[in-house]
Design a protein around this motif. Structure first.
Motif, mmCIF file in Angstrom:
data_model
loop_
_atom_site.group_PDB
_atom_site.id
_atom_site.type_symbol
_atom_site.label_atom_id
_atom_site.label_comp_id
_atom_site.label_asym_id
_atom_site.label_seq_id
_atom_site.Cartn_x
_atom_site.Cartn_y
_atom_site.Cartn_z
ATOM 1 N N THR A 17 0.845 -1.186 0.000
ATOM 2 C CA THR A 17 0.000 0.000 0.000
ATOM 3 C C THR A 17 0.882 1.238 0.000
ATOM 4 N N VAL A 18 0.547 2.206 -0.869
ATOM 5 C CA VAL A 18 1.324 3.438 -0.992
ATOM 6 C C VAL A 18 0.384 4.627 -0.826
ATOM 7 N N LEU A 19 0.833 5.615 -0.050
ATOM 8 C CA LEU A 19 0.121 6.881 0.092
ATOM 9 C C LEU A 19 0.991 7.964 -0.534
ATOM 10 N N ASP A 20 0.477 8.632 -1.548
ATOM 11 C CA ASP A 20 1.194 9.721 -2.221
ATOM 12 C C ASP A 20 0.599 11.034 -1.726
ATOM 13 N N VAL A 21 1.313 11.702 -0.826
ATOM 14 C CA VAL A 21 0.839 12.954 -0.243
ATOM 15 C C VAL A 21 1.390 14.107 -1.059
ATOM 16 N N GLY A 22 0.503 14.984 -1.517
ATOM 17 C CA GLY A 22 0.902 16.084 -2.396
ATOM 18 C C GLY A 22 1.132 15.555 -3.798
ATOM 19 N N THR A 23 0.168 14.816 -4.296
ATOM 20 C CA THR A 23 0.336 14.052 -5.534
ATOM 21 C C THR A 23 0.559 14.890 -6.782
ATOM 22 N N GLY A 24 0.078 16.122 -6.803
ATOM 23 C CA GLY A 24 0.243 16.934 -8.010
ATOM 24 C C GLY A 24 -0.433 16.271 -9.193
#
Length: 174
Positions: free
Chosen positions: A125-132
């Protein structure tokens, strides 16, 4: 119509010294290039008591001009390609960044893509914070991860969502 720029002999410190007068005259922005400040106005202000040289900047399609200079970038096992240059090759991440950050040209984005290519992401599982634009989230999903991407900018959320769909990436964007 266009805009006007007043090129000052000094840097942004000179802009600071004249801030009140420039603001009152309708200044819409300032930038420094090679130690010289430019102050931008919607129209020329001839009675401004700030020394400098005026230049008219004609209207342009800045978005189109920006697009013309954008090229594909290879990072890790992916090639990040603007949607208008897509070739359909394997490991191509097709993006239309719109007004969101993330074309693949920034060193940090490239380093993250290179790192993602070395990590076994299948089933993780991956969380991309500030994905743009969603470029890293899409790459992580392409590598087998379950991905959630978040951003506080509604334009970025829209761009990341559209890019995920375009790439067939299963990314939850919020």
């Amino acid at each position: 119509m266009g805009h006007w720029v007043l090129h000052l002999d000094g840097d942004l410190d000179e802009v600071d010294r004249h801030w009140a007068a420039l603001t009152a005259a309708g200044m819409i922005g300032a930038a420094e290039v090679d130690g010289r400040a430019g102050v931008y106005f919607p129209h020329r202000v001839d009675d401004l008591a700030v020394p400098g040289t005026w230049e008219h900047i004609p209207d342009r399609d800045w978005h189109e001009q920006w697009r013309d200079g954008l090229t594909p970038v290879r990072a890790g096992r992916w090639t990040v390609t603007p949607s208008w240059l897509a070739t359909g090759t394997a490991d191509e991440l097709v993006l239309d960044p719109g007004q969101a950050f993330g074309t693949g040209h920034h060193e940090t984005t490239q380093a993250c893509l290179e790192a993602l290519a070395t990590i076994a992401l299948d089933g993780r599982t991956v969380l991309d914070v500030g994905t743009g634009s969603g470029v890293l989230a899409i790459a992580a999903a392409d590598a087998g991860a379950t991905v959630t991407a978040v951003d506080t900018d509604p334009l970025a959320v829209a761009a990341a969502s559209a890019n995920a769909v375009h790439n067939g990436a299963d990314v939850t964007v919020a």
